[in-house]
Scaffold this motif. Structure first.
Motif, PDB file in Angstrom:
ATOM      1  N   LEU A 132      41.718  42.067  32.819  1.00 31.75           N
ATOM      2  CA  LEU A 132      40.321  42.107  32.822  1.00 31.75           C
ATOM      3  C   LEU A 132      39.712  42.768  33.795  1.00 31.75           C
ATOM      4  O   LEU A 132      38.681  43.531  33.677  1.00 31.75           O
ATOM      5  CB  LEU A 132      39.751  40.896  32.407  1.00 31.75           C
ATOM      6  CG  LEU A 132      39.959  40.390  30.967  1.00 31.75           C
ATOM      7  CD1 LEU A 132      39.488  38.660  30.973  1.00 31.75           C
ATOM      8  CD2 LEU A 132      39.170  40.902  30.053  1.00 31.75           C
ATOM      9  N   GLU A 133      39.974  42.360  35.041  1.00 28.29           N
ATOM     10  CA  GLU A 133      39.524  42.733  36.502  1.00 28.29           C
ATOM     11  C   GLU A 133      40.014  44.429  36.622  1.00 28.29           C
ATOM     12  O   GLU A 133      39.061  45.076  36.967  1.00 28.29           O
ATOM     13  CB  GLU A 133      39.962  42.098  37.579  1.00 28.29           C
ATOM     14  CG  GLU A 133      39.721  40.622  37.619  1.00 28.29           C
ATOM     15  CD  GLU A 133      38.270  40.557  37.744  1.00 28.29           C
ATOM     16  OE1 GLU A 133      37.291  41.139  38.407  1.00 28.29           O
ATOM     17  OE2 GLU A 133      37.712  39.588  37.021  1.00 28.29           O
ATOM     18  N   ALA A 134      40.893  44.700  36.071  1.00 24.67           N
ATOM     19  CA  ALA A 134      41.222  46.141  36.179  1.00 24.67           C
ATOM     20  C   ALA A 134      40.382  47.034  35.387  1.00 24.67           C
ATOM     21  O   ALA A 134      39.875  47.998  35.693  1.00 24.67           O
ATOM     22  CB  ALA A 134      42.835  46.233  35.991  1.00 24.67           C
ATOM     23  N   LYS A 135      40.300  46.425  34.161  1.00 25.10           N
ATOM     24  CA  LYS A 135      39.289  46.919  33.190  1.00 25.10           C
ATOM     25  C   LYS A 135      37.806  47.159  33.495  1.00 25.10           C
ATOM     26  O   LYS A 135      37.296  48.398  33.641  1.00 25.10           O
ATOM     27  CB  LYS A 135      39.255  46.180  31.756  1.00 25.10           C
ATOM     28  CG  LYS A 135      38.357  46.906  30.743  1.00 25.10           C
ATOM     29  CD  LYS A 135      38.363  45.963  29.574  1.00 25.10           C
ATOM     30  CE  LYS A 135      37.890  46.583  28.136  1.00 25.10           C
ATOM     31  NZ  LYS A 135      36.377  46.384  28.371  1.00 25.10           N
ATOM     32  N   ARG A 136      37.218  46.174  34.399  1.00 21.20           N
ATOM     33  CA  ARG A 136      36.052  46.241  34.777  1.00 21.20           C
ATOM     34  C   ARG A 136      35.928  47.499  35.894  1.00 21.20           C
ATOM     35  O   ARG A 136      35.151  47.971  36.020  1.00 21.20           O
ATOM     36  CB  ARG A 136      35.563  45.016  35.481  1.00 21.20           C
ATOM     37  CG  ARG A 136      35.320  43.841  34.271  1.00 21.20           C
ATOM     38  CD  ARG A 136      34.703  42.518  35.046  1.00 21.20           C
ATOM     39  NE  ARG A 136      34.961  41.580  33.828  1.00 21.20           N
ATOM     40  CZ  ARG A 136      35.853  40.619  34.105  1.00 21.20           C
ATOM     41  NH1 ARG A 136      36.414  40.405  34.956  1.00 21.20           N
ATOM     42  NH2 ARG A 136      35.299  39.556  33.190  1.00 21.20           N
ATOM     43  N   ARG A 137      36.983  47.480  36.781  1.00 22.33           N
ATOM     44  CA  ARG A 137      37.028  48.492  37.713  1.00 22.33           C
ATOM     45  C   ARG A 137      37.046  49.862  37.297  1.00 22.33           C
ATOM     46  O   ARG A 137      36.621  50.699  37.990  1.00 22.33           O
ATOM     47  CB  ARG A 137      38.276  48.171  38.745  1.00 22.33           C
ATOM     48  CG  ARG A 137      38.202  49.021  40.182  1.00 22.33           C
ATOM     49  CD  ARG A 137      38.766  48.180  41.300  1.00 22.33           C
ATOM     50  NE  ARG A 137      38.549  49.082  42.457  1.00 22.33           N
ATOM     51  CZ  ARG A 137      38.053  48.437  43.700  1.00 22.33           C
ATOM     52  NH1 ARG A 137      37.926  47.137  43.680  1.00 22.33           N
ATOM     53  NH2 ARG A 137      38.063  49.181  44.622  1.00 22.33           N
ATOM     54  N   ILE A 138      38.095  50.188  36.317  1.00 21.41           N
ATOM     55  CA  ILE A 138      38.097  51.304  35.715  1.00 21.41           C
ATOM     56  C   ILE A 138      36.628  51.870  35.119  1.00 21.41           C
ATOM     57  O   ILE A 138      36.198  52.974  35.156  1.00 21.41           O
ATOM     58  CB  ILE A 138      39.323  51.527  34.677  1.00 21.41           C
ATOM     59  CG1 ILE A 138      40.285  51.358  35.061  1.00 21.41           C
ATOM     60  CG2 ILE A 138      39.075  52.697  33.690  1.00 21.41           C
ATOM     61  CD1 ILE A 138      41.825  51.082  34.234  1.00 21.41           C
ATOM     62  N   GLU A 139      36.064  50.962  34.281  1.00 21.17           N
ATOM     63  CA  GLU A 139      34.484  51.236  33.877  1.00 21.17           C
ATOM     64  C   GLU A 139      33.717  51.368  34.769  1.00 21.17           C
ATOM     65  O   GLU A 139      32.681  52.321  34.712  1.00 21.17           O
ATOM     66  CB  GLU A 139      34.268  50.029  33.036  1.00 21.17           C
ATOM     67  CG  GLU A 139      35.178  49.997  31.514  1.00 21.17           C
ATOM     68  CD  GLU A 139      34.851  48.725  30.842  1.00 21.17           C
ATOM     69  OE1 GLU A 139      35.060  48.630  29.723  1.00 21.17           O
ATOM     70  OE2 GLU A 139      34.574  47.617  31.267  1.00 21.17           O
ATOM     71  N   ALA A 140      33.831  50.788  35.908  1.00 30.36           N
ATOM     72  CA  ALA A 140      32.841  51.015  37.008  1.00 30.36           C
ATOM     73  C   ALA A 140      32.883  52.393  37.644  1.00 30.36           C
ATOM     74  O   ALA A 140      31.888  52.945  37.871  1.00 30.36           O
ATOM     75  CB  ALA A 140      33.021  49.998  38.203  1.00 30.36           C
ATOM     76  N   VAL A 141      34.212  53.024  37.746  1.00 28.53           N
ATOM     77  CA  VAL A 141      34.344  54.316  37.935  1.00 28.53           C
ATOM     78  C   VAL A 141      33.560  55.188  37.209  1.00 28.53           C
ATOM     79  O   VAL A 141      32.944  56.356  37.459  1.00 28.53           O
ATOM     80  CB  VAL A 141      35.835  54.492  38.290  1.00 28.53           C
ATOM     81  CG1 VAL A 141      36.147  56.185  38.653  1.00 28.53           C
ATOM     82  CG2 VAL A 141      36.403  53.783  39.521  1.00 28.53           C
ATOM     83  N   ALA A 142      33.726  54.951  35.763  1.00 32.18           N
ATOM     84  CA  ALA A 142      33.238  55.880  34.875  1.00 32.18           C
ATOM     85  C   ALA A 142      31.826  55.875  34.762  1.00 32.18           C
ATOM     86  O   ALA A 142      30.854  56.756  34.675  1.00 32.18           O
ATOM     87  CB  ALA A 142      33.792  55.390  33.374  1.00 32.18           C
ATOM     88  N   GLU A 143      31.119  54.655  35.318  1.00 27.43           N
ATOM     89  CA  GLU A 143      29.596  54.566  35.426  1.00 27.43           C
ATOM     90  C   GLU A 143      29.205  55.652  36.511  1.00 27.43           C
ATOM     91  O   GLU A 143      28.109  55.969  36.532  1.00 27.43           O
ATOM     92  CB  GLU A 143      29.356  53.222  35.658  1.00 27.43           C
ATOM     93  CG  GLU A 143      29.290  52.241  34.342  1.00 27.43           C
ATOM     94  CD  GLU A 143      29.360  50.887  34.707  1.00 27.43           C
ATOM     95  OE1 GLU A 143      28.921  50.344  35.825  1.00 27.43           O
ATOM     96  OE2 GLU A 143      29.272  50.073  33.785  1.00 27.43           O
ATOM     97  N   LEU A 144      30.002  55.899  37.441  1.00 28.05           N
ATOM     98  CA  LEU A 144      29.826  56.869  38.573  1.00 28.05           C
ATOM     99  C   LEU A 144      30.129  58.206  38.131  1.00 28.05           C
ATOM    100  O   LEU A 144      29.590  58.943  38.747  1.00 28.05           O
ATOM    101  CB  LEU A 144      30.582  56.726  39.792  1.00 28.05           C
ATOM    102  CG  LEU A 144      30.587  55.190  40.525  1.00 28.05           C
ATOM    103  CD1 LEU A 144      31.563  55.035  41.470  1.00 28.05           C
ATOM    104  CD2 LEU A 144      29.268  54.840  40.858  1.00 28.05           C
ATOM    105  N   GLY A 145      30.222  58.510  36.946  1.00 26.86           N
ATOM    106  CA  GLY A 145      30.378  59.838  36.187  1.00 26.86           C
ATOM    107  C   GLY A 145      31.681  60.658  36.579  1.00 26.86           C
ATOM    108  O   GLY A 145      31.812  61.668  36.191  1.00 26.86           O
TER     109      GLY A 145
END
Length: 381
Positions: A132-145
Motif C-alpha cells: 500500500l505504501e509503495a502504491k501511494r509512492r508510485i501514484e505520488a510520482v504520477a501526480e508530478l506528471g
C-alpha cells in the motif's frame, strides 16, 4: 479448570481458531492473540492490492475483532522472546504473557540482504501492507506528471506478479509507457516448469518490462540500483522480493529449528522439542517433509490447528497434518487481466485463469471476513 491458549501472530493458519474463539470460551478456556496489527492482509491478493484491482478492505481480516468478538483478548505487539521452559512469552511492548498452550503463526520476512534496503523508497514485499505504501509512492510520482521508475528485485513468483501489477498501476495513472525493471538474480522462476517461464517471459515482454537476466541487486543508492555486474539502474520505487525466511529467529528461544530456520514441528504441527508449542504457516519447518512456502499450506493447516489446539488444551489425541501433496494448483496474477495457471504438467495463460484465482481468493476471504471488514473505510491515499 480452564486453560490459556496464546496465539502469536494472526496469520492465515490461525484464522479458524480466531473464527471459533467463542467455542474455546464456552469450553472454559481463554484465548489471547498477540499481533502487531489489528488487521491481517491476505498475501494471495497482495499484487492485486498494488495495482488497484482490490481495495484494502477486500484483502484483510480484522483479527482483533475476531478474537474480541469471541471473548478473547487482543494485544497489539510482536513477540520479543519466548521462554518455553517457563511457558512465558515476552512481547515488544514489555508485557510477559504466560500460557498453557502456545501457537505461533508469525509468518516470514524478507531478509535485509541488499545494502541500502532501509531507504524510504524501498519496500520489502512482507508485510503485505508495504505494498500500500509503495502504491501511494508510485501514484505520488504520477501526480508530478511523470512515470515512476519501478525496480523489482527477485526472480520468484512474487517478483513476477509485482512487476506486472506495478505496470498495471502505472498504466492507469500516467499516459507514458511504464518503466519497470526486474533483476531476478540467480534465475527467473527457476523452480517452475519451462512452459510457465516462457509464458511469464512473454507476458512481461508484451508490456515492455525489462528483465536483467542473471543479474541481481548488489546495493541500492538513493535513486539508483547497482546490479551485480556494476550496471546502474535508476528507480523511484524498489520492491524487494528476494526470498523470505521464517520470522523471528526461533533458535534464540531454545526451540528446535529446522533446516530453513523455522520452528521445527512434527506431523501434528507441534514443536519437536516442546509439546505445548505449536505452529503453522511460513514460520515453521515441517519435519516429516519439506513444504513449499506457498499460501496453500497455511490454508490447509487452518482446521488442523483448530482441532489440535483444542485437543492439547483438553489432553485429547492429536490429528496428523496429512494434506501435504505438492500437486497443488498455483495461479499467478500477471497484472494485465490474465493469469498463468500451473498444476502438475499443465500450464495455461489467459483471462479464465485470473477469473478462477479471483473466485478462489474471494471465497476464502468470505469464509473469514466475519467482522464487518467490507464495511470498513480504506486507509487514506
Amino acid at each position: 479448570m480452564g486453560k490459556h491458549l496464546l496465539l502469536l501472530g494472526g496469520g492465515h493458519a490461525h484464522l479458524s481458531v480466531l473464527k471459533e474463539a467463542a467455542s474455546f470460551r464456552d469450553a472454559g478456556h481463554h484465548v489471547t492473540l498477540a499481533s502487531p496489527s489489528d488487521r491481517h492482509y491476505y498475501s494471495g491478493m497482495g499484487p492485486g492490492l498494488l495495482s488497484g484491482l482490490y481495495a484494502p478492505r477486500e484483502c484483510r481480516f480484522n483479527v482483533r475483532a475476531m478474537i474480541e468478538n469471541g471473548g478473547g483478548t487482543f494485544i497489539r505487539s510482536r513477540l520479543a522472546s519466548l521462554d518455553p521452559a517457563r511457558r512465558v512469552a515476552r512481547l515488544e511492548n514489555g508485557m510477559a504473557v504466560g500460557y498453557d498452550v502456545c501457537s505461533i503463526n508469525t509468518g516470514s520476512a524478507v531478509p535485509p540482504s541488499v545494502a541500502g534496503c532501509g531507504r524510504p523508497n524501498v519496500f520489502p514485499v512482507k508485510p503485505i501492507e508495504n505494498l500500500l505504501e509503495a502504491k501511494r509512492r508510485i501514484e505520488a510520482v504520477a501526480e508530478l506528471g511523470r512515470t515512476a521508475k519501478v525496480l523489482v528485485a527477485g526472480g520468484g513468483a512474487a517478483a513476477f506478479e509485482l512487476a506486472g501489477n506495478a505496470c498495471a498501476l502505472i498504466g492507469c495513472a500516467c499516459s507514458e509507457t511504464p518503466d519497470i525493471s526486474l533483476a531476478p538474480g540467480g534465475g527467473f522462476l527457476r523452480r517452475f516448469p519451462e512452459r510457465v517461464r516462457l509464458l511469464a517471459h512473454r507476458s512481461l515482454a508484451r508490456r515492455g518490462i525489462k528483465i536483467f537476466e542473471g543479474l541481481g541487486v548488489a546495493r541500492l543508492e538513493e535513486d539508483r540500483a547497482v546490479l551485480t555486474d556494476g550496471l546502474r539502474v535508476p528507480y523511484d520505487v524498489a520492491l524487494l522480493a528476494v526470498g523470505v525466511r521464517p520470522h523471528p529467529d526461533f533458535s534464540r528461544f531454545g526451540l528446535a529449528v529446522g533446516p530453513h530456520g523455522g520452528l521445527l514441528v512434527d506431523e501434528h504441527l507441534r514443536s519437536a522439542s516442546h509439546p505445548d508449542v505449536f505452529g503453522g504457516g511460513d514460520c515453521i519447518d515441517f519435519g516429516p517433509k519439506p513444504l513449499d512456502k506457498v499460501g496453500v499450506y497455511p490454508v490447509r493447516q487452518n482446521p488442523l490447528l483448530l482441532h489440535n489446539l483444542r485437543a492439547a488444551l483438553e489432553e485429547r489425541p492429536l490429528a496428523p497434518f496429512s494434506d501435504t501433496s505438492g500437486n497443488y494448483m498455483l495461479i499467478l496474477n500477471c497484472g494485465d487481466g490474465r493469469g498463468i495457471l500451473r498444476k502438475g504438467p499443465l500450464a495455461y495463460e489467459g483471462q479464465t485463469a485470473l477469473w478462477l484465482k479471483d473466485r478462489i481468493d474471494r471465497a476464502f476471504m468470505r469464509s473469514f471476513q466475519v467482522s464487518g471488514e467490507l464495511e470498513e473505510d480504506d486507509p487514506p491515499a
